[in-house]
Design an enzyme around this catalytic site. Structure first.
Site, PDB file in Angstrom:
ATOM      1  N   CYS A 120      18.825  32.231  -6.148  1.00 16.37           N
ATOM      2  CA  CYS A 120      18.471  30.784  -5.836  1.00 16.37           C
ATOM      3  C   CYS A 120      17.971  30.797  -4.414  1.00 16.37           C
ATOM      4  CB  CYS A 120      19.862  30.213  -5.864  1.00 16.37           C
ATOM      5  SG  CYS A 120      20.645  29.909  -7.364  1.00 16.37           S
ATOM      6  N   HIS A 245      19.364  24.117  -0.819  1.00 18.72           N
ATOM      7  CA  HIS A 245      19.413  24.432  -2.272  1.00 18.72           C
ATOM      8  C   HIS A 245      20.360  23.503  -2.975  1.00 18.72           C
ATOM      9  CE1 HIS A 245      19.918  26.507  -5.828  1.00 18.72           C
ATOM     10  NE2 HIS A 245      21.350  26.951  -5.789  1.00 18.72           N
ATOM     11  N   ASN A 276      21.310  22.380 -10.825  1.00 14.68           N
ATOM     12  CA  ASN A 276      20.715  23.672 -10.143  1.00 14.68           C
ATOM     13  C   ASN A 276      19.603  24.491 -11.002  1.00 14.68           C
ATOM     14  OD1 ASN A 276      20.621  26.300  -8.891  1.00 14.68           O
ATOM     15  ND2 ASN A 276      22.855  26.437  -8.765  1.00 14.68           N
TER      16      ASN A 276
HETATM   17  O1  UT7 Z   1      23.409  28.264  -7.107  1.00 16.10           O
HETATM   18  C1  UT7 Z   1      24.306  29.458  -7.518  1.00 16.10           C
HETATM   19  C2  UT7 Z   1      25.470  29.064  -6.457  1.00 16.10           C
HETATM   20  N1  UT7 Z   1      26.471  28.249  -7.105  1.00 16.10           N
HETATM   21  C3  UT7 Z   1      27.121  27.350  -6.541  1.00 16.10           C
HETATM   22  O2  UT7 Z   1      26.922  27.083  -5.591  1.00 16.10           O
HETATM   23  C4  UT7 Z   1      28.310  26.607  -7.291  1.00 16.10           C
HETATM   24  C5  UT7 Z   1      29.274  26.520  -6.397  1.00 16.10           C
HETATM   25  N2  UT7 Z   1      30.587  26.235  -6.854  1.00 16.10           N
HETATM   26  C6  UT7 Z   1      30.612  24.727  -7.281  1.00 16.10           C
HETATM   27  O3  UT7 Z   1      29.763  24.010  -7.166  1.00 16.10           O
HETATM   28  C7  UT7 Z   1      32.166  24.384  -7.776  1.00 16.10           C
HETATM   29  O4  UT7 Z   1      32.966  25.506  -7.640  1.00 16.10           O
HETATM   30  C8  UT7 Z   1      31.972  24.100  -9.300  1.00 16.10           C
HETATM   31  C9  UT7 Z   1      31.306  22.748  -9.840  1.00 16.10           C
HETATM   32  C10 UT7 Z   1      31.490  25.176 -10.173  1.00 16.10           C
HETATM   33  C11 UT7 Z   1      33.555  23.945  -9.762  1.00 16.10           C
HETATM   34  O5  UT7 Z   1      34.177  22.789  -8.953  1.00 16.10           O
HETATM   35  P1  UT7 Z   1      35.713  22.832  -8.243  1.00 16.10           P
HETATM   36  O6  UT7 Z   1      36.018  21.581  -7.728  1.00 16.10           O
HETATM   37  O7  UT7 Z   1      35.251  24.151  -7.512  1.00 16.10           O
HETATM   38  O8  UT7 Z   1      36.504  23.072  -9.670  1.00 16.10           O
HETATM   39  P2  UT7 Z   1      37.500  24.500  -9.911  1.00 16.10           P
HETATM   40  O9  UT7 Z   1      36.491  25.583 -10.473  1.00 16.10           O
HETATM   41  O10 UT7 Z   1      38.469  24.841  -8.932  1.00 16.10           O
HETATM   42  O11 UT7 Z   1      38.331  23.790 -11.024  1.00 16.10           O
HETATM   43  C12 UT7 Z   1      39.212  22.560 -11.109  1.00 16.10           C
HETATM   44  C13 UT7 Z   1      39.652  22.006 -12.263  1.00 16.10           C
HETATM   45  C14 UT7 Z   1      40.006  23.491 -13.163  1.00 16.10           C
HETATM   46  O12 UT7 Z   1      41.141  23.009 -14.040  1.00 16.10           O
HETATM   47  P3  UT7 Z   1      42.824  23.120 -13.747  1.00 16.10           P
HETATM   48  O13 UT7 Z   1      43.025  24.700 -13.475  1.00 16.10           O
HETATM   49  O14 UT7 Z   1      42.918  22.509 -12.532  1.00 16.10           O
HETATM   50  O15 UT7 Z   1      43.568  22.419 -14.777  1.00 16.10           O
HETATM   51  C15 UT7 Z   1      38.965  23.828 -13.893  1.00 16.10           C
HETATM   52  O16 UT7 Z   1      39.220  24.396 -15.270  1.00 16.10           O
HETATM   53  O17 UT7 Z   1      38.596  21.745 -13.216  1.00 16.10           O
HETATM   54  C16 UT7 Z   1      38.401  22.434 -14.448  1.00 16.10           C
HETATM   55  N3  UT7 Z   1      36.951  22.369 -14.906  1.00 16.10           N
HETATM   56  C17 UT7 Z   1      36.585  21.458 -15.358  1.00 16.10           C
HETATM   57  N4  UT7 Z   1      36.879  20.177 -15.880  1.00 16.10           N
HETATM   58  C18 UT7 Z   1      36.241  19.377 -16.790  1.00 16.10           C
HETATM   59  C19 UT7 Z   1      36.041  23.331 -14.342  1.00 16.10           C
HETATM   60  N5  UT7 Z   1      34.773  22.981 -14.906  1.00 16.10           N
HETATM   61  C20 UT7 Z   1      35.302  21.720 -15.635  1.00 16.10           C
HETATM   62  C21 UT7 Z   1      34.188  20.967 -16.366  1.00 16.10           C
HETATM   63  N6  UT7 Z   1      34.913  19.787 -16.855  1.00 16.10           N
HETATM   64  N7  UT7 Z   1      32.868  21.187 -16.462  1.00 16.10           N
END
Ligand code: UT7
Length: 320
Positions: A120, A245, A276
């Protein structure tokens, strides 16, 4: 050997983009059986939909279309180009790279052509290389392309990754200029954190420790943006547009806050309908700003790209 050419200035002369006609909404993903909701994706990422390339739309074909449009925007043809740099990390096969085919596709015969893979971060790396080539006289006019078909590398059952990414391409024509139009790059990497995002050895799809990447992006990258301004000799207060980005709108907003950008700075938020798009994300976001009336030709824009590797790079450019 004669003395090195006196350094020249470079600028972005024009932009072109390719957004695939196909798109997927968050509801489409949920309707496919993915355990997610439109509300979760919108509030956690800012994404409402993303473009998905058709089977016959490739990194190369999208790159050709974007590059051809960038040339047309400048009233140029492939004959006017002597270097093509393609930033991508999603070619189906690593050998050969795609840049030579992009060059052929735009009618730039026999020119220098190579790929850059900084994931990226790729577009800002490629822009810097092309700018330096123009500045030193190695090239007179270059096309820099960011093109990605991320959907080839997604596990559609992995809700932590597949909701984020989309396909697309954008290109910039870089040429000699009377005034500085592309500042020096501030770049770097952290290979120790390589496992936090990418396709693991023996796997086929992108995997990510989302929260770790999120923390890194929101806590480590503001100094890189400030350094890009310092290298260009401009104050953050002189910046008209911030084009980071498009990984997550919460990261975009977090960076804007960390930089304490004045309220009237235009912050690119192309992610809502684009997702993205890795190396295509910064030029797509820049291209979407041009023509909106929110920025004018000659305005200063601060670009900041970052991602797998980990890699990061940013520079100040003048809006074409
Ligand atoms: O360009 C490459 C670089 N990539 C990035 O910059 C991405 C950076 N990271 C992010 O944008 C975020 O970390 C994500 C969007 C990937 C995830 O968001 P988050 O707020 O960090 O969520 P999390 O991974 O901490 O998950 C929170 C909860 C979890 O459930 P529990 O364990 O609290 O029950 C996940 O399982 O949300 C759940 N979850 C979802 N729920 C519904 C994770 N993905 C999803 C989803 N839909 N798509």
């Amino acid at each position: 050997m004669k003395a090195a050419t006196t350094l020249r200035h470079s600028r972005i002369a024009g932009l072109g983009e390719h957004r695939p006609a196909g798109s997927l909404t968050n509801d489409d993903l949920a309707a496919r059986g993915l355990d997610t909701t439109d509300e979760w994706i919108r509030t956690r990422t800012g994404i409402a939909s993303r473009h998905v390339a058709a089977a016959d739309e490739t990194v190369v074909s999208m790159g050709i279309d974007a590059a051809a449009k960038a040339l047309a925007a400048c009233g140029l043809t492939g004959d006017d180009i002597d270097l093509v740099v393609l930033a991508t990390c999603t070619m189906r096969n690593p050998i050969p790279g795609g840049a030579a085919r992009v060059a052929s596709g735009i009618g730039a015969t026999g020119v220098g052509a190579f790929d850059v893979n900084a994931a990226c971060g790729g577009f800002c790396y490629a822009l810097s290389i092309a700018s330096d080539a123009v500045r030193t006289g190695s090239a007179n006019r270059a096309v820099v392309v960011g093109s990605e078909k991320l959907t080839d590398w997604l596990d559609w059952s992995d809700r932590g990754t597949c909701i984020l990414f989309g396909d697309g391409a954008a290109a910039a024509v870089v040429e000699v200029s009377d005034e500085p139009g592309i500042g020096p790059v501030a770049w770097g990497s952290d290979g120790d954190a390589y496992a936090s995002v990418g396709v693991p050895e023996g796997d086929w799809a992108i995997r990510m420790d989302g929260p770790a990447v999120f923390r890194w992006a929101t806590t480590q990258l503001a100094p890189v943006a400030r350094r890009a301004c310092e290298l260009a000799g401009v104050d953050l207060a002189d910046i008209r547009a911030f084009v980071p980005h498009q990984a997550n709108v919460r990261i975009v907003d977090g960076l804007a806050r960390a930089l304490k950008l004045p309220g009237d700075v235009v912050v690119a938020r192309d992610i809502a309908t684009t997702g993205n798009t890795s190396a295509a994300s910064v030029p797509l976001a820049l291209s979407s700003l041009v023509g909106t009336g929110k920025v004018e030709p000659g305005d200063l824009a601060l670009l900041l790209a970052f991602g797998a590797g980990l890699t990061y790079a940013g520079q100040v450019v003048r809006i074409p």
